[in-house]
Design an enzyme around this catalytic site. Structure first.
Site, PDB file in Angstrom:
ATOM      1  N   MET A  65     -19.335   9.688 -29.044  1.00 56.17           N
ATOM      2  CA  MET A  65     -19.795  10.151 -30.421  1.00 56.17           C
ATOM      3  C   MET A  65     -18.874   9.794 -31.514  1.00 56.17           C
ATOM      4  SD  MET A  65     -18.371  13.787 -31.007  1.00 56.17           S
ATOM      5  CE  MET A  65     -16.532  14.001 -31.269  1.00 56.17           C
ATOM      6  N   CYS A  66     -17.821   8.781 -30.966  1.00 55.43           N
ATOM      7  CA  CYS A  66     -16.793   8.528 -32.354  1.00 55.43           C
ATOM      8  C   CYS A  66     -15.976   7.145 -31.528  1.00 55.43           C
ATOM      9  CB  CYS A  66     -15.575   9.437 -32.476  1.00 55.43           C
ATOM     10  SG  CYS A  66     -16.211  10.854 -32.489  1.00 55.43           S
ATOM     11  N   THR A  67     -15.669   6.317 -32.463  1.00 55.78           N
ATOM     12  CA  THR A  67     -14.679   5.328 -32.012  1.00 55.78           C
ATOM     13  C   THR A  67     -13.528   5.227 -32.724  1.00 55.78           C
ATOM     14  OG1 THR A  67     -16.851   3.958 -31.709  1.00 55.78           O
ATOM     15  CG2 THR A  67     -14.919   2.630 -31.807  1.00 55.78           C
TER      16      THR A  67
ATOM     17  N   ASN B 109     -15.625   6.924 -26.423  1.00 55.72           N
ATOM     18  CA  ASN B 109     -16.004   8.279 -25.642  1.00 55.72           C
ATOM     19  C   ASN B 109     -16.017   7.920 -24.133  1.00 55.72           C
ATOM     20  OD1 ASN B 109     -18.179   8.377 -28.389  1.00 55.72           O
ATOM     21  ND2 ASN B 109     -16.391   9.787 -28.142  1.00 55.72           N
TER      22      ASN B 109
ATOM     23  N   ARG C 156     -19.871   0.272 -27.931  1.00 54.96           N
ATOM     24  CA  ARG C 156     -18.851   0.545 -29.219  1.00 54.96           C
ATOM     25  C   ARG C 156     -17.577   0.008 -29.079  1.00 54.96           C
ATOM     26  NH1 ARG C 156     -18.595   5.603 -29.830  1.00 54.96           N
ATOM     27  NH2 ARG C 156     -20.130   6.411 -28.147  1.00 54.96           N
TER      28      ARG C 156
END
Length: 322
Positions: free
Chosen positions: A1-3, A178, A210
């Site tokens: 959900m994030c980088t 993630n 990602r």
């Protein structure tokens, strides 16, 4: 959900400006607010846990508060930056009351309050035997890993897997996404051209995709002496590693739309914030805000389309719980 990734503008770890870019991807709006949190505030690591501990903030900080209350990203006045990212494989182990307990929702703030350097935070994690206690976020299991960076270019990725604390510490650990756990992420990136393999650079929103794009493009950024250009370059990479707005997968919160992005300039002490629902970037100059003891000062961000430019003077007082 994030980088998340760390980059030094002179092309070498810690040389020139040191910046951290991060995206926040989630399955629903996060009602994120920015807060100026002063020195001198007393906090409890895990309220209700018999092995919780208390500290008083040595450093003031600027933080992004998910749902207006949970610190998930921020920078302190010494130039330490900390991010919390989702990791579904996290396993903090059965609660051991002999170990100090740290609620996940307090973890980011605890590092920002107490440490100026990554090495000091890592040493405390290793020596204290601290155990993180998970939480529920928006109806999803709150399990995550933590990334730290400082103005020297030092970096650390801290994970909790199978009840063990695993730390990758050093300026070479620049990128984090993630799933899967970090050691596997490092291996997966080598499949792609430009990162040691032959496969085309992936364009999807899954975590390994990602991770690979952030690693590839951050390594290609040219050196610059301009803080403005450095921030623009970091934004360009973290935008490239973001998920298009509207691509929500409620069944997989680790593959969700990007809600907002931050870029932290650790040497110039500048914290940028960009909401995907607003047309402009805003930022806080840490040298222009007061961190003297007192109440938090909070500014809502995501629903204010007019929020742009330097917002250092726009924080209002909040006398409620911290």
């Amino acid at each position: 959900m994030c980088t998340r990734f760390v980059w030094s503008s002179a092309g070498a770890p810690g040389a020139g400006s040191v910046l951290v870019g991060r995206s926040m991807d989630w399955f629903e709006p996060t009602s994120t607010a920015l807060a100026v949190r002063p020195r001198g505030t007393e906090r409890t690591s895990a309220p209700g846990d018999p092995a919780s501990f208390v500290w008083i903030a040595e450093y003031g900080s600027v933080v992004a508060l998910m749902y207006g209350r949970i610190p998930v990203d921020g920078i302190n006045e010494a130039g330490l930056q900390v991010s919390g990212l989702y990791l579904s494989e996290s396993d903090y182990g059965r609660r051991d009351p002999s170990r100090p307990g740290l609620a996940l929702e307090q973890a980011i703030q605890s590092f920002l309050d107490r440490f100026a350097a990554v090495a000091d935070a890592v040493a405390w994690i290793e020596e204290s035997g601290v155990q993180v206690i998970p939480l529920d976020i928006g109806g999803k299991p709150g399990t995550g890993h933590i990334a730290l960076a400082d103005r020297s270019g030092d970096s650390a990725i801290v994970e909790f897997v199978d009840g063990r604390t695993e730390i990758h510490h050093g300026p070479e650990y620049t990128v984090m996404a993630n799933s899967p756990p970090y050691e596997e992420q490092l291996a997966l990136q080598h499949r792609y051209a430009g990162l040691g393999g032959d496969e085309p650079l992936p364009g999807g929103t899954d975590s390994p995709d990602r991770f690979a794009r952030a690693a590839y493009y951050s390594a290609k950024l040219p050196a610059t002496e301009s803080p403005r250009e450095a921030a623009a370059q970091v934004f360009s990479v973290i935008r490239n590693a973001s998920a298009p707005f509207g691509t929500v997968d409620a069944a997989r919160p680790n593959v969700s739309t990007t809600r907002w992005r931050t870029v932290a300039d650790l040497k110039d002490r500048r914290y940028f914030f960009e909401s995907t629902t607003s047309p402009s970037v805003c930022w806080v100059e840490l040298g222009e805000v007061s961190f003297e003891p007192g109440p938090d000062r909070v500014l809502a961000t995501e629903n204010d389309m007019a929020l742009a430019g330097d917002i250092s003077a726009r924080f209002a007082r909040e006398d409620g719980p911290r």
